[in-house]
Design an enzyme around this catalytic site. Structure first.
Site, PDB file in Angstrom:
ATOM      1  N   LYS A   1       0.882  -1.171   0.000  1.00  0.00           N
ATOM      2  CA  LYS A   1       0.000   0.000   0.000  1.00  0.00           C
ATOM      3  C   LYS A   1       0.919   1.220   0.000  1.00  0.00           C
ATOM      4  O   LYS A   1       1.735   1.396   0.907  1.00  0.00           O
ATOM      5  CB  LYS A   1      -0.870  -0.008   1.266  1.00  0.00           C
ATOM      6  CG  LYS A   1      -1.652   1.288   1.537  1.00  0.00           C
ATOM      7  CD  LYS A   1      -2.850   1.413   0.638  1.00  0.00           C
ATOM      8  CE  LYS A   1      -3.715   2.608   1.019  1.00  0.00           C
ATOM      9  NZ  LYS A   1      -4.459   2.414   2.273  1.00  0.00           N
ATOM     10  N   VAL A   2       0.804   2.034  -1.045  1.00  0.00           N
ATOM     11  CA  VAL A   2       1.670   3.203  -1.183  1.00  0.00           C
ATOM     12  C   VAL A   2       0.823   4.424  -1.515  1.00  0.00           C
ATOM     13  O   VAL A   2      -0.364   4.324  -1.801  1.00  0.00           O
ATOM     14  CB  VAL A   2       2.728   3.006  -2.293  1.00  0.00           C
ATOM     15  CG1 VAL A   2       3.648   1.840  -1.966  1.00  0.00           C
ATOM     16  CG2 VAL A   2       2.067   2.818  -3.655  1.00  0.00           C
ATOM     17  N   SER A   3       1.465   5.557  -1.506  1.00  0.00           N
ATOM     18  CA  SER A   3       0.809   6.772  -1.968  1.00  0.00           C
ATOM     19  C   SER A   3       0.766   6.791  -3.491  1.00  0.00           C
ATOM     20  O   SER A   3       1.721   6.381  -4.161  1.00  0.00           O
ATOM     21  CB  SER A   3       1.568   8.005  -1.477  1.00  0.00           C
ATOM     22  OG  SER A   3       1.070   9.163  -2.101  1.00  0.00           O
TER      23      SER A   3
ATOM     24  N   HIS B   1      -5.748  11.583   7.398  1.00  0.00           N
ATOM     25  CA  HIS B   1      -6.396  10.520   8.165  1.00  0.00           C
ATOM     26  C   HIS B   1      -7.235  11.052   9.325  1.00  0.00           C
ATOM     27  O   HIS B   1      -7.985  12.003   9.188  1.00  0.00           O
ATOM     28  CB  HIS B   1      -5.361   9.502   8.638  1.00  0.00           C
ATOM     29  CG  HIS B   1      -4.687   8.762   7.526  1.00  0.00           C
ATOM     30  ND1 HIS B   1      -5.280   8.548   6.293  1.00  0.00           N
ATOM     31  CD2 HIS B   1      -3.460   8.198   7.451  1.00  0.00           C
ATOM     32  CE1 HIS B   1      -4.442   7.857   5.529  1.00  0.00           C
ATOM     33  NE2 HIS B   1      -3.338   7.640   6.187  1.00  0.00           N
TER      34      HIS B   1
ATOM     35  N   THR C   1       0.389  11.875  -1.743  1.00  0.00           N
ATOM     36  CA  THR C   1      -0.694  12.586  -2.402  1.00  0.00           C
ATOM     37  C   THR C   1      -0.996  13.874  -1.663  1.00  0.00           C
ATOM     38  O   THR C   1      -1.265  14.913  -2.275  1.00  0.00           O
ATOM     39  CB  THR C   1      -1.955  11.712  -2.472  1.00  0.00           C
ATOM     40  OG1 THR C   1      -1.643  10.520  -3.193  1.00  0.00           O
ATOM     41  CG2 THR C   1      -3.088  12.428  -3.173  1.00  0.00           C
ATOM     42  N   ALA C   2      -0.959  13.811  -0.337  1.00  0.00           N
ATOM     43  CA  ALA C   2      -1.238  15.004   0.462  1.00  0.00           C
ATOM     44  C   ALA C   2      -0.312  16.148   0.064  1.00  0.00           C
ATOM     45  O   ALA C   2      -0.750  17.296  -0.107  1.00  0.00           O
ATOM     46  CB  ALA C   2      -1.088  14.686   1.949  1.00  0.00           C
TER      47      ALA C   2
END
Length: 288
Positions: A63-65, A159, A115-116
């Site tokens: 699980k990655v950005s 989050h 992404t943020a």
């Protein structure tokens, strides 16, 4: 791990975060309840660590950005399910007081390959003609205290901070998701599930179907996943964990679909135009 049958396939090495959305999605699969799914050898790691693992080619599934895809899609393929996209769930910029001007400010971010961060830089390019000043990378849990204590002028948070920032006496200056959605009309691409291309097309399709089945099982019986979710979110209030799941696990987790792929392409195209990521060929996002 020993096997009675020497021909048995070893478990796939996978890394995802201990956050409620990931443990909710992968609970059934990780505990062997998905028929026909490969076994999993799970490593828990925050996304800044899994991004690095992907860039080094470690592990089979990660699980990655979405922001790290331009650096890893030569070795990994994007699975069409299991990740996190959505609406109304974007990163926030927090400050000590309302209406702060961030021109020339010091801003704490959890990662520069997230992404943020891309959404923040795209927002800043549009609304801060003078640009921000200094970017400081801090662990996620240190950002809100740093803003509260005046160590930085602002913080970019993700989050569950959406639900807890007021506990630190902080103010929401801007919602990166609102800006993204208002300018593109697309959902926000946050976390992606990627798998090594060398696993082969048949295995990759099995992985995608296993992730979908695990998710559907969690939706059908949410109580079954609760012990796994809570075991890895011990610092989080159960009601916040439930909010977290409701926000980040949605129809895009089951299938990216046209809007999901469109959102990923738009994010990476716009970020490349700002010089934030290398340009990506459109076919690089295609699943096997």
């Amino acid at each position: 791990m020993s096997h009675a049958d020497d021909t048995a396939r070893p478990p796939l090495r996978i890394a995802y975060s201990p956050c409620p959305n990931d443990t909710f999605v992968f609970d059934a699969w990780a505990h062997g309840r998905v028929p026909g799914a490969p076994g999993l050898d799970v490593t828990f790691a925050d996304i800044d660590l899994t991004n690095g693992m992907a860039q080094r080619g470690e592990l089979d599934v990660l699980k990655v950005s979405y922001a790290v895809l331009p650096w890893v899609l030569d070795r990994y393929t994007l699975l069409p399910c299991g990740g996190a996209l959505g609406r109304g769930n974007g990163p926030l910029v927090l400050t000590r007081g309302p209406g702060a001007d961030l021109t020339g400010a010091t801003v704490a971010v959890p990662s520069e390959r997230s992404t943020a961060y891309l959404l923040f830089r795209l927002w800043a390019a549009a609304v801060l003609p003078g640009g921000v000043g200094r970017i400081v990378v801090l662990p996620f849990h240190e950002i809100m205290p740093a803003v509260r204590d005046g160590k930085v002028d602002a913080g970019l948070v993700i989050h569950e901070a959406r639900f807890t920032y007021q506990n630190y006496g902080l103010h929401r200056l801007a919602d990166m998701g609102e800006h993204w959605e208002s300018t593109t009309g697309l959902p926000i691409p946050l976390g992606a599930i990627i798998a090594k291309r060398e696993l082969g097309a048949e295995t990759l399709r099995t992985l995608a179907e296993s992730a979908r089945t695990s998710l559907r099982m969690a939706w059908a019986d949410p109580a079954a996943s609760r012990p796994y979710v809570r075991a890895h979110a011990q610092e989080m209030d159960p009601s916040v964990a439930d909010q977290h799941i409701a926000l980040y696990v949605n129809e895009f987790t089951a299938d990216l679909g046209r809007d999901g792929y469109g959102a990923v392409h738009a994010l990476l195209t716009r970020a490349a135009a700002e010089g934030l990521v290398p340009p990506l060929e459109p076919e690089a996002l295609e699943f096997v």
